[in-house]
Design a protein around this motif. Structure first.
Motif, PDB file in Angstrom:
ATOM      1  N   THR A 136     127.804 102.821  19.639  1.00  0.00           N
ATOM      2  CA  THR A 136     126.466 102.256  19.463  1.00  0.00           C
ATOM      3  C   THR A 136     126.290 101.217  20.562  1.00  0.00           C
ATOM      4  O   THR A 136     127.255 100.808  21.198  1.00  0.00           O
ATOM      5  N   GLY A 139     128.436  98.267  20.058  1.00  0.00           N
ATOM      6  CA  GLY A 139     129.821  98.627  20.338  1.00  0.00           C
ATOM      7  C   GLY A 139     130.113  98.685  21.820  1.00  0.00           C
ATOM      8  O   GLY A 139     131.157  98.217  22.291  1.00  0.00           O
ATOM      9  N   ALA A 142     130.287  95.173  22.985  1.00  0.00           N
ATOM     10  CA  ALA A 142     131.395  94.441  22.359  1.00  0.00           C
ATOM     11  C   ALA A 142     132.696  94.680  23.123  1.00  0.00           C
ATOM     12  O   ALA A 142     133.511  93.757  23.275  1.00  0.00           O
ATOM     13  N   ALA A 198     129.843  94.488  15.612  1.00  0.00           N
ATOM     14  CA  ALA A 198     130.912  95.217  16.300  1.00  0.00           C
ATOM     15  C   ALA A 198     131.811  94.135  16.884  1.00  0.00           C
ATOM     16  O   ALA A 198     131.465  93.522  17.888  1.00  0.00           O
TER      17      ALA A 198
ATOM     18  N   CYS B  63     136.619  97.715  20.575  1.00  0.00           N
ATOM     19  CA  CYS B  63     135.948  96.831  19.620  1.00  0.00           C
ATOM     20  C   CYS B  63     136.196  97.393  18.230  1.00  0.00           C
ATOM     21  O   CYS B  63     136.764  98.478  18.079  1.00  0.00           O
ATOM     22  N   VAL B  64     135.796  96.656  17.225  1.00  0.00           N
ATOM     23  CA  VAL B  64     135.880  97.151  15.848  1.00  0.00           C
ATOM     24  C   VAL B  64     134.454  97.210  15.325  1.00  0.00           C
ATOM     25  O   VAL B  64     133.833  96.183  15.049  1.00  0.00           O
ATOM     26  N   ASN B  65     133.932  98.415  15.256  1.00  0.00           N
ATOM     27  CA  ASN B  65     132.503  98.585  14.985  1.00  0.00           C
ATOM     28  C   ASN B  65     132.256  98.748  13.484  1.00  0.00           C
ATOM     29  O   ASN B  65     132.632  99.761  12.889  1.00  0.00           O
ATOM     30  N   TRP B  66     131.626  97.726  12.913  1.00  0.00           N
ATOM     31  CA  TRP B  66     131.319  97.740  11.472  1.00  0.00           C
ATOM     32  C   TRP B  66     129.951  98.353  11.188  1.00  0.00           C
ATOM     33  O   TRP B  66     129.552  98.455  10.026  1.00  0.00           O
ATOM     34  N   THR B  67     129.229  98.696  12.241  1.00  0.00           N
ATOM     35  CA  THR B  67     127.917  99.344  12.049  1.00  0.00           C
ATOM     36  C   THR B  67     127.872 100.617  12.893  1.00  0.00           C
ATOM     37  O   THR B  67     127.092 100.716  13.825  1.00  0.00           O
ATOM     38  N   PRO B  69     127.432 104.729  13.974  1.00  0.00           N
ATOM     39  CA  PRO B  69     126.304 105.634  13.786  1.00  0.00           C
ATOM     40  C   PRO B  69     126.367 106.294  12.402  1.00  0.00           C
ATOM     41  O   PRO B  69     127.430 106.316  11.774  1.00  0.00           O
ATOM     42  N   PRO B  78     136.277 102.059  18.438  1.00  0.00           N
ATOM     43  CA  PRO B  78     136.097 102.722  19.737  1.00  0.00           C
ATOM     44  C   PRO B  78     137.020 102.099  20.780  1.00  0.00           C
ATOM     45  O   PRO B  78     137.227 100.880  20.782  1.00  0.00           O
TER      46      PRO B  78
END
Lengths: 389, 134
Positions: A136, A139, A142, A198, B63-67, B69, B78
């Motif tokens: 995203t 992301g 980030a 993120a 990163c650590v994507n909490w939102t 897709p 990711p």
């Protein structure tokens, strides 16, 4: 290059809607409201406009959208699609047509009715393989913060605090702006305690998803004073495309955006700027995320590489600082209706240069820079526009 | 819009990049590119040959994507992977007990996994798991 745009084209009128979640408006309302403000500002009307360029990603589909909204009678109309640089590319195309001597008075419009697209944040739009699709926009930016912290030896707490100060500054500026989407004042503590979007970026590291429209009316420098005593002149308009090198080569470090740096170099050359930090009075940059603003300060040579934290801590980019950045609140608070953003930035520079920025007014500005970053950090398309008196 | 329209993995197998991991190597300067380019990024040559990617690499950043897709369960991690010998892969981590296990510089290897289910079809792709330092 054979030529330069410097001092050949002037902005004689601008308009910008309030940005926000404008559920009570349609795309046509945004275009017409912005254009009517600009007409009144320039003292011209629809009959004077000879051609238009309109920037938009989601809302427009062809130049017809703009002529239809404005009930324009059979004039040339072009839809400009260039990611987040669409607005400034609309200005660039319009300015070149004026500089070429083809038209006297033209419109550059930017609009986006982003809330109508049903998204809570921008999706990644890179769908080359299955795995790319999992990114995203938060992301993708980030991962730049993670790497920046690592490369320059910042602990996550130090890095996140540095980024939080950027958002606190933009909210302080946005709170003074009646057209901004977000007008609340933040504290570093509140930014640090916000929900993670993120990691390492939290809610207040991300810009808002907004509706809005903005417009500029351009004419030749020779004619500008027929319309107003204080026209604003275009000093540089540069766009830097990309081979998307960060996608394929391990040489790209994820701590800068090469296309921002190169667009800056080209624009400084065109405008004759040799020391941007001292010569520029202010800047509106593409702060889609706090980390984006941080690295952009280095890419545009406001801060040395790896040293932006020193300037953030010193308040350099605050409204009262040495080089105010995002005086209107930026993408962070004014909002980010994609096609409109690049023109919204120029709108703020225009008001500041004319001394019309009210509570946000910077003392005696002479030269301002606007910067848009399209796509992703590893594969960006960036624009830099410099305007001045 | 956010993802390629799903098709059966049977069809995606015909694409050299997706499952077969074929990048390109420049015959003139040796530069390796993945995803593939038609023109060498480094020297502009069209004189390219197919290059089978190694499945091992190093985490460049993450990163650590909490939102994530739609269709993904948060959190996802990711990663940008620098592959051994050259080429980059943007993917997801898998088989981590906690996202904190992933660091810049972690050694990883590529494994085929189901990535998600989209419009009724399973979408497969490569993910990365941590490997012990040799």
């Amino acid at each position: 290059m054979a030529g330069s745009i410097k001092d050949r084209v002037a902005i004689i009128g601008m308009g910008c809607t309030r940005f926000g979640e404008l559920w009570d408006k349609g795309p046509t309302d945004l275009v017409v409201d912005a254009v009517e403000e600009a007409y009144a500002d320039a003292g011209v009307g629809a009959k004077d406009i000879e051609a238009l360029w309109g920037g938009s990603i989601f809302t427009a589909h062809g130049g017809r959208f703009f002529t239809e909204a404005l009930r324009m009678q059979y004039i040339p109309a072009t839809h400009v699609v260039n990611a987040c640089a669409s607005g400034q590319d609309a200005i660039r195309n319009a300015a070149y047509a004026v500089a070429a001597g083809i038209y006297d008075i033209v419109l550059a419009i930017g609009v986006e009715k982003l809330k109508d697209e049903g998204m809570s944040g921008l999706p990644g739009m890179d769908n080359r393989t299955h795995t790319h699709a999992v990114a995203t926009m938060p992301g993708m930016f980030a991962i730049m913060a993670t790497k920046y912290f690592h490369r320059y030896g910042l602990s996550p707490e130090e890095g996140k605090t540095m980024l939080a100060r950027i958002s606190v500054k933009s909210h302080a500026n946005g709170s003074l702006n009646p057209k901004a989407h977000l007008r609340n004042v933040l504290t570093v503590e509140k930014v640090l305690n916000a929900p993670i979007i993120a990691w390492p970026l939290g809610l207040f590291d991300c810009c808002s998803v907004s509706d809005g429209g903005a417009v500029a009316i351009l004419t030749s420098a020779d004619r500008a004073k027929e319309f107003r005593k204080d026209p604003v002149y275009i000093k540089a308009l540069q766009i830097c495309g990309t081979p998307s090198s960060g996608r394929i080569t391990s040489e790209y470090d994820y701590t800068h955006v090469e296309e921002s740096y190169r667009a800056g170099l080209a624009a400084y050359k065109e405008a004759g700027v040799t020391d941007p930090r001292r010569e520029l009075s202010m800047a509106e940059v593409h702060d889609c995320f706090s980390i984006t603003e941080a690295v952009t300060m280095e890419d545009l040579q406001f801060s040395p590489r790896g040293k932006v934290k020193d300037d953030i801590d010193a308040g350099t980019f605050e409204l009262s600082g040495e080089l105010p950045v995002q005086p209107d609140g930026g993408l962070k608070c004014f909002g980010h209706p994609i096609g409109a953003s690049g023109i919204r930035m120029v709108y703020e520079l225009y008001l500041q240069l004319q001394g019309r920025a009210d509570k946000r007014q910077i003392k005696d500005p002479k030269l301002g820079l606007a910067h848009s970053l399209g796509h992703e950090p590893y594969a960006a398309l960036c624009s830099v526009c410099i305007v001045g008196l | 819009m956010t993802q390629p329209a799903p098709a059966s993995p049977l069809f995606w197998r015909f694409n050299p990049e997706v499952y077969r991991l074929i990048g390109i190597k420049c015959k003139d300067c040796g530069h390796i590119s993945y995803p593939r380019t038609k023109i060498c990024h480094e020297c502009g040559s069209l004189n390219l040959e197919e290059y089978k990617l190694p499945k091992k690499g190093t985490v460049h950043t993450y990163c650590v994507n909490w939102t994530p897709p739609p269709t993904f369960e948060p959190p996802i991690t990711p990663v940008i992977i620098d592959l051994e010998g050259g080429g980059r892969y943007q993917g997801l981590m898998t088989e981590t007990s906690t996202p904190e296990d992933v660091k810049v510089g972690s050694k990883v290897e590529m494994v085929l996994r189901k990535v998600t289910t989209d419009r009724g079809l399973n979408v497969y792709g490569y993910k990365f798991r941590l490997v012990e330092e040799e």
